[in-house]
Write a protein that holds these residues in place. Structure first.
Motif, PDB file in Angstrom:
ATOM      1  N   THR A  64       0.835  -1.195   0.000  1.00 27.26           N
ATOM      2  CA  THR A  64       0.000   0.000   0.000  1.00 27.26           C
ATOM      3  C   THR A  64       0.869   1.243   0.000  1.00 27.26           C
ATOM      4  N   ARG A  65       1.970   1.210   0.714  1.00 25.74           N
ATOM      5  CA  ARG A  65       2.883   2.364   0.753  1.00 25.74           C
ATOM      6  C   ARG A  65       3.396   2.684  -0.652  1.00 25.74           C
ATOM      7  N   GLN A  66       3.590   1.671  -1.463  1.00 24.85           N
ATOM      8  CA  GLN A  66       4.107   1.886  -2.811  1.00 24.85           C
ATOM      9  C   GLN A  66       3.110   2.640  -3.693  1.00 24.85           C
ATOM     10  N   ILE A  67       1.836   2.568  -3.347  1.00 20.73           N
ATOM     11  CA  ILE A  67       0.826   3.282  -4.135  1.00 20.73           C
ATOM     12  C   ILE A  67       0.188   4.418  -3.338  1.00 20.73           C
ATOM     13  N   ALA A  68       0.773   4.766  -2.200  1.00 17.76           N
ATOM     14  CA  ALA A  68       0.182   5.773  -1.304  1.00 17.76           C
ATOM     15  C   ALA A  68       0.134   7.162  -1.934  1.00 17.76           C
ATOM     16  N   ASP A  69       0.904   7.397  -2.983  1.00 16.79           N
ATOM     17  CA  ASP A  69       0.862   8.698  -3.650  1.00 16.79           C
ATOM     18  C   ASP A  69      -0.382   8.842  -4.533  1.00 16.79           C
ATOM     19  N   LYS A  70      -1.065   7.733  -4.767  1.00 16.43           N
ATOM     20  CA  LYS A  70      -2.321   7.767  -5.526  1.00 16.43           C
ATOM     21  C   LYS A  70      -3.420   8.311  -4.617  1.00 16.43           C
ATOM     22  N   ASP A  71      -4.580   8.523  -5.184  1.00 17.96           N
ATOM     23  CA  ASP A  71      -5.713   9.022  -4.422  1.00 17.96           C
ATOM     24  C   ASP A  71      -6.135   7.996  -3.368  1.00 17.96           C
ATOM     25  N   PRO A  72      -6.050   8.343  -2.067  1.00 22.02           N
ATOM     26  CA  PRO A  72      -6.425   7.386  -1.020  1.00 22.02           C
ATOM     27  C   PRO A  72      -7.863   6.874  -1.160  1.00 22.02           C
ATOM     28  N   LEU A  73      -8.753   7.694  -1.692  1.00 21.25           N
ATOM     29  CA  LEU A  73     -10.141   7.263  -1.865  1.00 21.25           C
ATOM     30  C   LEU A  73     -10.224   6.112  -2.869  1.00 21.25           C
ATOM     31  N   GLN A  74      -9.462   6.193  -3.946  1.00 24.32           N
ATOM     32  CA  GLN A  74      -9.459   5.108  -4.926  1.00 24.32           C
ATOM     33  C   GLN A  74      -8.875   3.835  -4.321  1.00 24.32           C
ATOM     34  N   ILE A  75      -7.831   3.986  -3.526  1.00 25.99           N
ATOM     35  CA  ILE A  75      -7.215   2.824  -2.876  1.00 25.99           C
ATOM     36  C   ILE A  75      -8.231   2.156  -1.950  1.00 25.99           C
ATOM     37  N   VAL A  76      -8.953   2.973  -1.180  1.00 23.60           N
ATOM     38  CA  VAL A  76      -9.964   2.438  -0.269  1.00 23.60           C
ATOM     39  C   VAL A  76     -11.046   1.710  -1.045  1.00 23.60           C
ATOM     40  N   MET A  77     -11.458   2.272  -2.136  1.00 22.62           N
ATOM     41  CA  MET A  77     -12.525   1.647  -2.922  1.00 22.62           C
ATOM     42  C   MET A  77     -12.076   0.287  -3.454  1.00 22.62           C
ATOM     43  N   VAL A  78     -10.872   0.224  -3.998  1.00 21.86           N
ATOM     44  CA  VAL A  78     -10.376  -1.045  -4.542  1.00 21.86           C
ATOM     45  C   VAL A  78     -10.206  -2.075  -3.421  1.00 21.86           C
ATOM     46  N   GLY A 111     -18.801  -0.907   8.042  1.00 16.80           N
ATOM     47  CA  GLY A 111     -17.582  -1.149   7.269  1.00 16.80           C
ATOM     48  C   GLY A 111     -16.979   0.136   6.747  1.00 16.80           C
ATOM     49  N   PHE A 112     -17.833   1.035   6.270  1.00 17.23           N
ATOM     50  CA  PHE A 112     -17.348   2.326   5.790  1.00 17.23           C
ATOM     51  C   PHE A 112     -16.645   3.088   6.910  1.00 17.23           C
ATOM     52  N   LEU A 113     -17.290   3.141   8.070  1.00 18.66           N
ATOM     53  CA  LEU A 113     -16.724   3.904   9.185  1.00 18.66           C
ATOM     54  C   LEU A 113     -15.469   3.260   9.766  1.00 18.66           C
ATOM     55  N   SER A 114     -15.502   1.938   9.950  1.00 16.59           N
ATOM     56  CA  SER A 114     -14.382   1.282  10.620  1.00 16.59           C
ATOM     57  C   SER A 114     -13.261   0.884   9.659  1.00 16.59           C
ATOM     58  N   TYR A 115     -13.600   0.349   8.524  1.00 19.72           N
ATOM     59  CA  TYR A 115     -12.595  -0.140   7.583  1.00 19.72           C
ATOM     60  C   TYR A 115     -12.226   0.936   6.561  1.00 19.72           C
ATOM     61  N   GLY A 116     -13.221   1.515   5.949  1.00 23.96           N
ATOM     62  CA  GLY A 116     -12.966   2.495   4.887  1.00 23.96           C
ATOM     63  C   GLY A 116     -12.205   3.716   5.362  1.00 23.96           C
ATOM     64  N   LEU A 117     -12.697   4.366   6.413  1.00 20.47           N
ATOM     65  CA  LEU A 117     -12.001   5.552   6.922  1.00 20.47           C
ATOM     66  C   LEU A 117     -10.631   5.204   7.478  1.00 20.47           C
ATOM     67  N   SER A 118     -10.532   4.038   8.098  1.00 21.84           N
ATOM     68  CA  SER A 118      -9.249   3.598   8.632  1.00 21.84           C
ATOM     69  C   SER A 118      -8.211   3.464   7.519  1.00 21.84           C
ATOM     70  N   ILE A 119      -8.571   2.796   6.442  1.00 19.21           N
ATOM     71  CA  ILE A 119      -7.636   2.626   5.319  1.00 19.21           C
ATOM     72  C   ILE A 119      -7.318   3.976   4.676  1.00 19.21           C
ATOM     73  N   TYR A 120      -8.324   4.815   4.548  1.00 22.24           N
ATOM     74  CA  TYR A 120      -8.109   6.128   3.940  1.00 22.24           C
ATOM     75  C   TYR A 120      -7.039   6.905   4.710  1.00 22.24           C
ATOM     76  N   TYR A 121      -7.235   7.035   6.002  1.00 24.70           N
ATOM     77  CA  TYR A 121      -6.284   7.815   6.799  1.00 24.70           C
ATOM     78  C   TYR A 121      -4.946   7.098   6.962  1.00 24.70           C
ATOM     79  N   TYR A 122      -4.969   5.781   7.008  1.00 18.44           N
ATOM     80  CA  TYR A 122      -3.728   5.014   7.093  1.00 18.44           C
ATOM     81  C   TYR A 122      -2.892   5.232   5.827  1.00 18.44           C
ATOM     82  N   THR A 123      -3.541   5.157   4.667  1.00 21.58           N
ATOM     83  CA  THR A 123      -2.839   5.362   3.396  1.00 21.58           C
ATOM     84  C   THR A 123      -2.299   6.781   3.299  1.00 21.58           C
ATOM     85  N   TYR A 124      -3.089   7.726   3.713  1.00 13.54           N
ATOM     86  CA  TYR A 124      -2.643   9.120   3.694  1.00 13.54           C
ATOM     87  C   TYR A 124      -1.447   9.302   4.615  1.00 13.54           C
TER      88      TYR A 124
END
Length: 179
Positions: A64-78, A111-124
């Protein structure tokens, strides 16, 4: 610890002495939390599975760190769609039945609140401070859950929990300082 070792060995992330010290303290506190003082020290098959999961998580964190420069929202969606589909396949394979639409919607919101937001902020955070340091901060999450269980459910942990908590906070404090 797995994330940091993988970041160092395979992704050439710079990890200084201070961050290694923090990682070791955080790992020590995690080990203390696994001790069952009544049963003594043992290594079970379940422990091997947890260790394997930590290594897989370390690989995933670094990828994930290797693609962290991409849009975090897209990463979360995938990642969310992939995880959701994998969970659905497992549920169907083991014969789980579908719940009502209301429960499905509620589960998706959770899932959105616990997993989605978590991944978003983690990736950022990985984009800004790197995989190793982000993982060090992230390791505090179980303690937050434990504190909430004490407040909400009235749980009372043993002394070892508080010792581990102090060590965890020391490691997190050290990790928060620039190398």
């Amino acid at each position: 610890m797995a994330t940091a070792v993988i970041a160092l060995l395979f992704f050439s992330e710079a990890i200084g002495k201070r961050l290694w010290c923090a990682i070791i303290l955080i790992t020590l506190s995690s080990i203390l939390l696994t001790l069952d003082t009544a049963e003594g020290v043992s290594f079970s098959f379940g422990s091997l599975l947890v260790l394997s999961a930590a290594i897989c998580r370390g690989v995933e964190n670094n990828c994930t760190r290797q693609i962290a420069d991409k849009d975090p929202l897209q990463i979360v969606m995938v990642k969310g769609v992939g995880s959701g589909l994998a969970a659905l396949v497992v549920a169907l394979v083991i014969g789980e039945k579908f719940s009502s639409v209301g429960w499905i919607v509620a589960t998706m919101q959770l899932g959105f609140l616990s997993y989605g937001l978590s991944i978003y902020y983690y990736t950022y955070a990985q984009r800004v401070i790197g995989a190793a340091r982000t993982s060090a901060y992230y390791a505090v999450a179980p303690f937050i859950g434990a504190v909430l269980s004490m407040l909400i459910l009235g749980e009372r942990p043993e002394l070892l929990f508080f010792i581990a908590l102090v060590i965890m906070f020391a490691g997190t404090f050290i990790a928060s300082k620039k190398m």
